[in-house]
Design a protein around this motif. Structure first.
Motif, PDB file in Angstrom:
ATOM      1  N   ALA A  84      -5.057 -54.573 -18.325  1.00  0.00           N
ATOM      2  CA  ALA A  84      -5.757 -55.852 -18.445  1.00  0.00           C
ATOM      3  C   ALA A  84      -6.971 -55.715 -19.355  1.00  0.00           C
ATOM      4  O   ALA A  84      -7.245 -56.584 -20.191  1.00  0.00           O
ATOM      5  CB  ALA A  84      -6.179 -56.354 -17.065  1.00  0.00           C
ATOM      6  N   TYR A  85      -7.706 -54.625 -19.193  1.00  0.00           N
ATOM      7  CA  TYR A  85      -8.889 -54.401 -20.028  1.00  0.00           C
ATOM      8  C   TYR A  85      -8.489 -54.281 -21.496  1.00  0.00           C
ATOM      9  O   TYR A  85      -9.131 -54.842 -22.384  1.00  0.00           O
ATOM     10  CB  TYR A  85      -9.604 -53.131 -19.569  1.00  0.00           C
ATOM     11  N   ARG A  86      -7.398 -53.554 -21.745  1.00  0.00           N
ATOM     12  CA  ARG A  86      -6.955 -53.366 -23.126  1.00  0.00           C
ATOM     13  C   ARG A  86      -6.520 -54.689 -23.747  1.00  0.00           C
ATOM     14  O   ARG A  86      -6.808 -54.971 -24.909  1.00  0.00           O
ATOM     15  CB  ARG A  86      -5.803 -52.352 -23.166  1.00  0.00           C
ATOM     16  N   LEU A  87      -5.836 -55.517 -22.970  1.00  0.00           N
ATOM     17  CA  LEU A  87      -5.404 -56.809 -23.479  1.00  0.00           C
ATOM     18  C   LEU A  87      -6.597 -57.723 -23.756  1.00  0.00           C
ATOM     19  O   LEU A  87      -6.663 -58.378 -24.799  1.00  0.00           O
ATOM     20  CB  LEU A  87      -4.453 -57.481 -22.482  1.00  0.00           C
ATOM     21  N   LEU A  88      -7.561 -57.758 -22.839  1.00  0.00           N
ATOM     22  CA  LEU A  88      -8.709 -58.644 -22.993  1.00  0.00           C
ATOM     23  C   LEU A  88      -9.632 -58.213 -24.119  1.00  0.00           C
ATOM     24  O   LEU A  88     -10.307 -59.039 -24.738  1.00  0.00           O
ATOM     25  CB  LEU A  88      -9.494 -58.720 -21.681  1.00  0.00           C
ATOM     26  N   SER A  89      -9.659 -56.914 -24.404  1.00  0.00           N
ATOM     27  CA  SER A  89     -10.553 -56.411 -25.453  1.00  0.00           C
ATOM     28  C   SER A  89      -9.914 -56.421 -26.837  1.00  0.00           C
ATOM     29  O   SER A  89     -10.552 -56.093 -27.825  1.00  0.00           O
ATOM     30  CB  SER A  89     -10.994 -54.978 -25.117  1.00  0.00           C
ATOM     31  N   ASN A  90      -8.643 -56.828 -26.901  1.00  0.00           N
ATOM     32  CA  ASN A  90      -7.890 -56.832 -28.152  1.00  0.00           C
ATOM     33  C   ASN A  90      -7.578 -58.283 -28.528  1.00  0.00           C
ATOM     34  O   ASN A  90      -7.007 -59.022 -27.726  1.00  0.00           O
ATOM     35  CB  ASN A  90      -6.591 -56.034 -27.959  1.00  0.00           C
ATOM     36  N   PRO A  91      -7.958 -58.736 -29.740  1.00  0.00           N
ATOM     37  CA  PRO A  91      -7.649 -60.124 -30.122  1.00  0.00           C
ATOM     38  C   PRO A  91      -6.173 -60.473 -29.971  1.00  0.00           C
ATOM     39  O   PRO A  91      -5.829 -61.560 -29.491  1.00  0.00           O
ATOM     40  CB  PRO A  91      -8.103 -60.197 -31.582  1.00  0.00           C
ATOM     41  N   ASN A  92      -5.285 -59.556 -30.385  1.00  0.00           N
ATOM     42  CA  ASN A  92      -3.851 -59.818 -30.231  1.00  0.00           C
ATOM     43  C   ASN A  92      -3.454 -59.845 -28.756  1.00  0.00           C
ATOM     44  O   ASN A  92      -2.548 -60.571 -28.362  1.00  0.00           O
ATOM     45  CB  ASN A  92      -3.033 -58.772 -30.979  1.00  0.00           C
TER      46      ASN A  92
END
Length: 281
Positions: free
Chosen positions: A25-33
């Motif tokens: 979740a953190y990786r998704l939220l911190s990545n524009p894509n």
């Protein structure tokens, strides 16, 4: 000043804890894509499975026979960028084996607009969707070849499941489809910057036939499949990569718990192992 330092430390601790406990979740939220992908999920959550629908991601429109399949493709291709490679030319040669509905091809064309892209898709219905999606997204630098990549030009029995698990190992809706000996295709190009092979089990005999024809391939993506009841040929495949001068990295999205007990994954009754192999020079 001391309170500021404590607040900063608190923020860092919370951020670290959040990233540890909720890595994906953190990786998704911190990545524009990643945020665009989450928006796709939120806006398409009610889409029924296994029916043709049109979905959009980041200004791109795709017709797909199954929404869940499309979600997984977007995450792998646009969020994780599994097909990104270091291009040393503005006009790289890209061969995409198993192009499916064209998500990977659109990705390649978006990031390498001057590339020469050759896309192979064996399933006739899927190839029609592929062409539709290329047109819908204004992709013109692609040669679509409606044949199975194989070890000869005599055609091959191909089971169509109507999604991304159509394969020579699928026993339903079997048709004899045209094929091309892929070793001969490789010899047509003095340099191949990116070769993507996602052909649902056919990678094993195809790469064995191409064992001495990979010397000019710079980057290689392979989705390896082991089908229940069929030999697991991963050692032979890795030997081919080693003999061709590649280094490789292996990953999997399965992460099964109790793998000696859970010998299948996600209720899959066809395959018992799926790996992604990234090979490079």
């Amino acid at each position: 000043m001391r309170n500021f330092g404590r607040c900063l430390l608190y923020v860092l601790l919370v951020k670290t804890l959040f990233s540890f406990l909720f890595t994906d979740a953190y990786r998704l939220l911190s990545n524009p894509n990643g945020r665009k992908f989450l928006w796709l999920l939120l806006t398409s959550a009610g889409t029924r499975r296994n029916q043709t629908t049109t979905l959009t991601y980041d200004g791109l429109r795709f017709q797909t026979p199954d929404s869940l399949m499309f979600f997984w493709q977007v995450k792998e291709i646009f969020v994780d960028e599994s097909y990104a490679f270091p291009a040393t030319s503005s006009e790289p040669v890209i061969i995409d084996c198993g192009s499916n509905i064209g998500t990977s091809v659109v990705y390649f064309s978006r990031y390498y607009p001057k590339a020469r892209i050759i896309a192979f898709e064996a399933d006739a219905a899927t190839a029609r969707t592929l062409r539709y999606n290329l047109t819908a997204n204004g992709v013109a630098n692609v040669e679509v070849i409606e044949k199975a990549v194989w070890t000869d030009n005599e055609g091959v029995d191909f089971g169509s499941a109507g999604d991304d698990v159509s394969s020579v190992y699928v026993a339903t809706n079997v048709n004899h489809v045209p094929s091309v000996r892929f070793r001969d295709v490789l010899k047509q190009y003095p340099r191949i910057d990116m070769l993507k092979i996602d052909i649902e089990g056919a990678e094993n005999p195809v790469l064995a036939d191409c064992r001495y024809a990979l010397g000019h391939v710079q980057n290689l993506f392979i989705e390896y499949h082991a089908y229940i009841g069929q030999p697991q040929t991963l050692p032979e495949l890795l030997d081919i990569l080693k003999d061709s001068g590649f280094r490789y990295y292996i990953d999997t999205a399965q992460h099964r718990t109790k793998p000696l007990v859970n010998r299948q994954y996600r209720g899959n009754t066809v395959m018992d192992l799926q790996l992604t192999i990234f090979a490079y020079r």
